[in-house]
Write a protein that holds these residues in place. Structure first.
Motif, PDB file in Angstrom:
ATOM      1  N   ASP A  93       1.514   1.175   1.803  1.00 20.15           N
ATOM      2  CA  ASP A  93       2.792   0.551   1.470  1.00 20.15           C
ATOM      3  C   ASP A  93       3.651   0.466   2.718  1.00 20.15           C
ATOM      4  OD1 ASP A  93       2.159   0.388  -1.227  1.00 20.15           O
ATOM      5  OD2 ASP A  93       2.682   2.505  -1.491  1.00 20.15           O
ATOM      6  N   PHE A  94       3.848  -0.752   3.205  1.00 22.33           N
ATOM      7  CA  PHE A  94       4.627  -0.942   4.414  1.00 22.33           C
ATOM      8  C   PHE A  94       6.102  -0.968   4.083  1.00 22.33           C
ATOM      9  CE2 PHE A  94       0.593  -3.172   5.279  1.00 22.33           C
ATOM     10  CZ  PHE A  94       0.153  -2.337   6.286  1.00 22.33           C
ATOM     11  N   GLY A  95       6.892  -0.618   5.068  1.00 20.01           N
ATOM     12  CA  GLY A  95       8.335  -0.636   4.884  1.00 20.01           C
ATOM     13  C   GLY A  95       8.947  -1.964   5.188  1.00 20.01           C
ATOM     14  N   GLY A  96       8.242  -2.894   5.812  1.00 19.27           N
ATOM     15  CA  GLY A  96       8.806  -4.192   6.130  1.00 19.27           C
ATOM     16  C   GLY A  96       8.055  -4.795   7.292  1.00 19.27           C
ATOM     17  N   PHE A  97       8.351  -6.039   7.608  1.00 16.09           N
ATOM     18  CA  PHE A  97       7.637  -6.736   8.646  1.00 16.09           C
ATOM     19  C   PHE A  97       8.071  -6.313  10.043  1.00 16.09           C
ATOM     20  CE2 PHE A  97       6.756  -9.548   5.123  1.00 16.09           C
ATOM     21  CZ  PHE A  97       5.390  -9.705   5.299  1.00 16.09           C
ATOM     22  N   ARG A  98       9.031  -5.427  10.144  1.00 19.76           N
ATOM     23  CA  ARG A  98       9.371  -4.880  11.448  1.00 19.76           C
ATOM     24  C   ARG A  98       8.647  -3.554  11.681  1.00 19.76           C
ATOM     25  NH1 ARG A  98      15.689  -5.577  12.569  1.00 19.76           N
ATOM     26  NH2 ARG A  98      14.928  -5.378  14.693  1.00 19.76           N
ATOM     27  N   VAL A 108      13.981  -2.574   4.259  1.00 19.74           N
ATOM     28  CA  VAL A 108      13.749  -3.262   2.986  1.00 19.74           C
ATOM     29  C   VAL A 108      14.217  -2.373   1.843  1.00 19.74           C
ATOM     30  CG1 VAL A 108      12.031  -4.278   1.462  1.00 19.74           C
ATOM     31  CG2 VAL A 108      11.783  -4.480   3.935  1.00 19.74           C
ATOM     32  N   ASP A 109      15.211  -2.845   1.099  1.00 22.13           N
ATOM     33  CA  ASP A 109      15.677  -2.129  -0.088  1.00 22.13           C
ATOM     34  C   ASP A 109      14.924  -2.670  -1.292  1.00 22.13           C
ATOM     35  OD1 ASP A 109      16.934  -0.733  -2.035  1.00 22.13           O
ATOM     36  OD2 ASP A 109      18.942  -1.561  -1.691  1.00 22.13           O
ATOM     37  N   VAL A 110      13.900  -1.947  -1.714  1.00 23.92           N
ATOM     38  CA  VAL A 110      13.034  -2.431  -2.781  1.00 23.92           C
ATOM     39  C   VAL A 110      13.810  -2.654  -4.066  1.00 23.92           C
ATOM     40  CG1 VAL A 110      10.974  -1.902  -4.144  1.00 23.92           C
ATOM     41  CG2 VAL A 110      11.061  -1.294  -1.731  1.00 23.92           C
ATOM     42  N   ARG A 111      14.811  -1.813  -4.331  1.00 29.98           N
ATOM     43  CA  ARG A 111      15.570  -1.945  -5.567  1.00 29.98           C
ATOM     44  C   ARG A 111      16.369  -3.234  -5.606  1.00 29.98           C
ATOM     45  NH1 ARG A 111      18.284   3.891  -5.274  1.00 29.98           N
ATOM     46  NH2 ARG A 111      18.517   3.093  -3.152  1.00 29.98           N
ATOM     47  N   GLY A 112      16.613  -3.862  -4.463  1.00 34.93           N
ATOM     48  CA  GLY A 112      17.331  -5.127  -4.438  1.00 34.93           C
ATOM     49  C   GLY A 112      16.434  -6.343  -4.560  1.00 34.93           C
ATOM     50  N   LEU A 113      15.129  -6.138  -4.763  1.00 33.10           N
ATOM     51  CA  LEU A 113      14.181  -7.254  -4.848  1.00 33.10           C
ATOM     52  C   LEU A 113      13.708  -7.502  -6.277  1.00 33.10           C
ATOM     53  CD1 LEU A 113      11.959  -6.470  -1.723  1.00 33.10           C
ATOM     54  CD2 LEU A 113      13.842  -8.096  -1.894  1.00 33.10           C
ATOM     55  N   THR A 114      14.509  -7.081  -7.245  1.00 29.09           N
ATOM     56  CA  THR A 114      14.080  -7.189  -8.648  1.00 29.09           C
ATOM     57  C   THR A 114      13.717  -8.622  -9.016  1.00 29.09           C
ATOM     58  OG1 THR A 114      15.482  -5.313  -9.236  1.00 29.09           O
ATOM     59  CG2 THR A 114      14.725  -6.732 -11.029  1.00 29.09           C
ATOM     60  N   TYR A 115      14.620  -9.553  -8.745  1.00 28.09           N
ATOM     61  CA  TYR A 115      14.386 -10.937  -9.165  1.00 28.09           C
ATOM     62  C   TYR A 115      13.326 -11.615  -8.296  1.00 28.09           C
ATOM     63  CZ  TYR A 115      18.249 -10.734 -12.444  1.00 28.09           C
ATOM     64  OH  TYR A 115      19.056 -10.411 -13.513  1.00 28.09           O
ATOM     65  N   THR A 116      13.162 -11.184  -7.047  1.00 24.67           N
ATOM     66  CA  THR A 116      12.119 -11.756  -6.197  1.00 24.67           C
ATOM     67  C   THR A 116      10.739 -11.322  -6.654  1.00 24.67           C
ATOM     68  OG1 THR A 116      13.642 -11.755  -4.318  1.00 24.67           O
ATOM     69  CG2 THR A 116      11.300 -11.946  -3.826  1.00 24.67           C
ATOM     70  N   LEU A 117      10.591 -10.047  -7.033  1.00 21.93           N
ATOM     71  CA  LEU A 117       9.288  -9.514  -7.426  1.00 21.93           C
ATOM     72  C   LEU A 117       8.932  -9.789  -8.881  1.00 21.93           C
ATOM     73  CD1 LEU A 117       9.517  -5.991  -5.721  1.00 21.93           C
ATOM     74  CD2 LEU A 117       8.178  -7.949  -4.929  1.00 21.93           C
ATOM     75  N   ALA A 118       9.867 -10.310  -9.660  1.00 21.86           N
ATOM     76  CA  ALA A 118       9.675 -10.389 -11.112  1.00 21.86           C
ATOM     77  C   ALA A 118       8.436 -11.186 -11.499  1.00 21.86           C
ATOM     78  CB  ALA A 118      10.917 -10.997 -11.758  1.00 21.86           C
ATOM     79  N   GLU A 119       8.090 -12.227 -10.717  1.00 25.89           N
ATOM     80  CA  GLU A 119       6.965 -13.077 -11.103  1.00 25.89           C
ATOM     81  C   GLU A 119       5.613 -12.394 -10.934  1.00 25.89           C
ATOM     82  OE1 GLU A 119       7.069 -15.797 -12.609  1.00 25.89           O
ATOM     83  OE2 GLU A 119       9.146 -16.441 -12.406  1.00 25.89           O
ATOM     84  N   ILE A 120       5.534 -11.339 -10.115  1.00 22.81           N
ATOM     85  CA  ILE A 120       4.246 -10.674  -9.887  1.00 22.81           C
ATOM     86  C   ILE A 120       4.291  -9.191 -10.212  1.00 22.81           C
ATOM     87  CG2 ILE A 120       3.557 -12.317  -8.088  1.00 22.81           C
ATOM     88  CD1 ILE A 120       4.320 -10.166  -6.025  1.00 22.81           C
ATOM     89  N   CYS A 121       5.432  -8.692 -10.651  1.00 24.80           N
ATOM     90  CA  CYS A 121       5.588  -7.258 -10.886  1.00 24.80           C
ATOM     91  C   CYS A 121       6.056  -7.033 -12.322  1.00 24.80           C
ATOM     92  CB  CYS A 121       6.597  -6.664  -9.897  1.00 24.80           C
ATOM     93  SG  CYS A 121       6.718  -4.866  -9.972  1.00 24.80           S
ATOM     94  N   PRO A 122       5.208  -6.481 -13.193  1.00 26.46           N
ATOM     95  CA  PRO A 122       5.597  -6.315 -14.603  1.00 26.46           C
ATOM     96  C   PRO A 122       6.867  -5.492 -14.792  1.00 26.46           C
ATOM     97  CG  PRO A 122       3.228  -6.005 -14.341  1.00 26.46           C
ATOM     98  CD  PRO A 122       3.814  -6.097 -12.960  1.00 26.46           C
TER      99      PRO A 122
END
Length: 630
Positions: A243-248, A418-432
């Motif tokens: 699990d990477f922390g981000g592209f940096r 990367v704040d994973v908790r702020g990606l709810t709507y971005t991940l919704a299509e692939i994350c149940p």
């Protein structure tokens, strides 16, 4: 073995100067980055991407210098040209193959590897036409290899390229039937299948080149290494990275550096394949009756010498491994296709039967996730990441999101911002888990909106009903609450003589702040933030004036050129019934009554509007009741 002097090659000195200058710049700025921590220049020289370098350059400067060394070597291999004194063979197929190899190399450099110019669908089709020429010409030039190998390569390459052209055309025409057939067949997708066919062609061509003898070891190894990076190293690297922390994060940056290395090695294979065909033996190698080498006696020393003298066996072994890997189920970490922002924003509508507008089905799943990332300017995802790698990274972030471990979330945030908790709507299509939260939020919003609409409806249902003092010719009580974007109701009748944007009507409206009218143009002003309950009435003669219960009453003259007076939201919202008397054009008097409605203890809970119209002359404005507070 003769040394590789620049003078031996047609463009040796320019290539040596360019490659050497590039390598010198990378080393100098790499040392500066290691000492000072400022790696912007060396990052741009090596990576040439818009995403940012790691904040702490450190040891990563050495990785960039090594990558720059590989790219410098690739520049030398690509730009130096053929050996001086050699020229294209008399075989016309060989000459054509060299030209096509250089054309494909130019395509890859210009649009996909070095300069990243925009590549609309027609550019991709042009590239595929060049690839199809490669398939056919290699089939003809390699006529000394076994017919079965050449036939399979020709079939795989042709199917892969023709299918890719068809996919581009169908995608541009928004025809999804082929994709649906692959989905129903349980395959891994059209694009992945086409890519596997092209990879199979590439592997078979490498085997044929090794058997043919016209191509050198660098050509063989660059092609084989490129295929290994595409089919073996990439999935393995993604599987081990975790699990990477981000592209940096340096680890994932190294992985995507391997993607770039795969591209560079493929460019070297294209260039060297063309360079080697310029030798005097290119058209003179025996074709169908090639001598069979005598069996070598068993022995360790002789075996070592044979392995050093010819890369054939090693390349065949590598190619066999690649073939085996290419036939395995599709891994979601391979390079695969790339969906650009323009692809996501391309209109997906078409004309249906009888010219009716038909909207396409909305995107879902991984396609929707990729387009959500492409359209987001503030996304933590790297925009140039291939689709399959992007989806793989999204699935790993989904794991972090689902586990919801505060320490893991903090580690990811600290590593790459990367704040994973702020990606709810971005991940919704692939994350149940994210999809469940989004659905719950939307259900709550829908419930609140439904409750709000029901309350607005109760306000108008409980509002006092107007009792006309004389019988109206027509009357209408709007059952639904009226909402406007900017608090305006407007009627405009097109007669070719007035301009609604320059007739000064809204300057007149400012005088009484309720209603104003000019020939063919009328406006009523209400508050945009409050619900309006509307009643309209049309009379044959002048009705009695009513001011009781109203906070503002104004009457104006209006001339209807068409006999249709329909007030509505000028921004395209609701429209009120026609105020004209049975389609009569001519002069009217419009009387507007306005009052605030109390609701739940608020004096200004909603608005009540009564609009009367009757035939009558006169342009004067009559204020029957000045504006008062509730």
């Amino acid at each position: 073995m003769r040394p590789h002097r620049p003078g031996r090659y047609r463009c040796g000195w320019p290539a040596a100067l360019l490659a050497g200058g590039y390598l010198t710049a990378v080393v100098v700025f790499g040392v500066i980055a290691a000492v000072s921590g400022d790696g912007e220049v060396v990052w741009w020289l090596v990576v040439r991407q818009v995403w940012s370098p790691p904040l702490d350059m450190g040891w990563y400067a050495l990785v960039l210098v090594l990558a720059g060394g590989v790219q410098s070597w690739a520049l030398w291999q690509i730009l130096r040209g053929r050996v001086v004194g050699q020229d294209a063979a008399p075989d016309r197929h060989v000459r054509r193959l060299r030209r096509v190899l250089y054309a494909y190399l130019a395509f890859q450099l210009t649009f996909y590897v070095a300069f990243f110019l925009p590549s609309p669908w027609w550019v991709d089709i042009a590239r595929d036409v060049v690839r199809l020429a490669l398939v056919v010409l290699f089939h003809r030039v390699l006529d000394g290899t076994p017919r079965a190998l050449r036939s399979v390569a020709l079939a795989a390459g042709t199917l892969g390229v023709v299918g890719s052209i068809g996919e581009e055309v169908f995608d541009e025409l928004d025809v999804r039937a082929v994709e649906q057939i692959f989905d129903l067949a349980g395959l891994d997708g059209l694009l992945w299948s086409l890519w596997l066919l092209w990879s199979l062609w590439m592997v078979l061509i490498l085997v044929a080149q090794a058997r043919d003898g016209r191509w050198g070891g660098v050509t063989m190894w660059s092609g084989a290494a490129s295929m290994l990076l595409a089919l073996l190293v990439m999935p393995l690297a993604f599987g081990l990275a975790g699990d990477f922390g981000g592209f940096r994060d340096p680890a994932i940056t190294v992985i995507f550096g391997l993607f770039e290395a795969q591209d560079v090695l493929m460019l070297v294979w294209l260039a060297r394949s063309a360079h080697d065909l310029a030798g005097p033996h290119a058209g003179a190698v025996p074709r169908r009756e090639r001598p069979v080498p005598a069996r070598a006696p068993l022995g360790r020393r002789h075996g070592r010498r044979s392995a050093r003298r010819s890369p054939y066996r090693a390349v065949v072994a590598v190619a066999a491994s690649v073939v085996t890997l290419s036939l395995l189920p599709a891994a979601d970490h391979a390079r695969g296709p790339f969906t650009s922002r323009s692809d996501c924003e391309r209109p997906r509508s078409a004309a249906g039967e009888y010219g009716r507008h038909v909207e396409s089905r909305p995107m879902t799943g991984e396609t929707a996730f990729v387009c959500e990332v492409r359209r987001s300017d503030g996304s933590p995802f790297r925009q140039s990441t291939p689709d399959l790698a992007l989806v793989a990274y999204g699935h790993r972030l989904c794991g972090v999101y689902t586990r919801n471990d505060p320490r893991e979330i903090a580690r990811v945030r600290e590593a790459g911002g990367v704040d994973v908790r702020g990606l709810t709507y971005t991940l919704a299509e692939i994350c149940p888990r994210a999809a469940a939260i989004v659905k719950a939020n939307r259900d709550e919003e829908d419930r609140m909106i439904a409750e709000w609409k029901a309350e607005q409806q109760r306000i108008c249902d409980e509002a006092p009903r107007h009792r006309p003092l004389i019988r109206p010719e027509s009357a209408s009580v709007r059952r639904e609450p009226l909402l406007t974007d900017y608090g305006n109701l407007e009627a405009y009748e097109e007669d070719g003589e007035n301009d609604p944007f320059e007739d000064g009507l809204y300057e007149l409206l400012e005088k009484n702040e309720l209603v104003a009218a000019l020939p063919g143009h009328m406006a009523i002003d209400v508050y945009s933030d409050a619900v309006t309950c509307v009643t309209t009435e049309t009379y044959r003669r002048r009705p009695p004036v009513e001011t009781k219960g109203w906070h503002h009453v104004v009457e104006v003259g209006y001339r209807s050129p068409t006999g249709e007076i329909k007030l509505g939201d000028p921004m395209g919202g609701a429209e009120l019934p026609d105020l004209a008397l049975h389609g009569r054009s001519g002069d009217y008097r419009i009387r507007v009554h306005y009052a605030w409605l109390p609701w739940k203890g608020e004096k200004r809970g909603a608005q009540r509007l009564l609009i009367m119209a009757y035939p009558g002359r006169g342009d004067e404005v009559v204020v029957h009741r000045e504006r008062t507070d509730p």
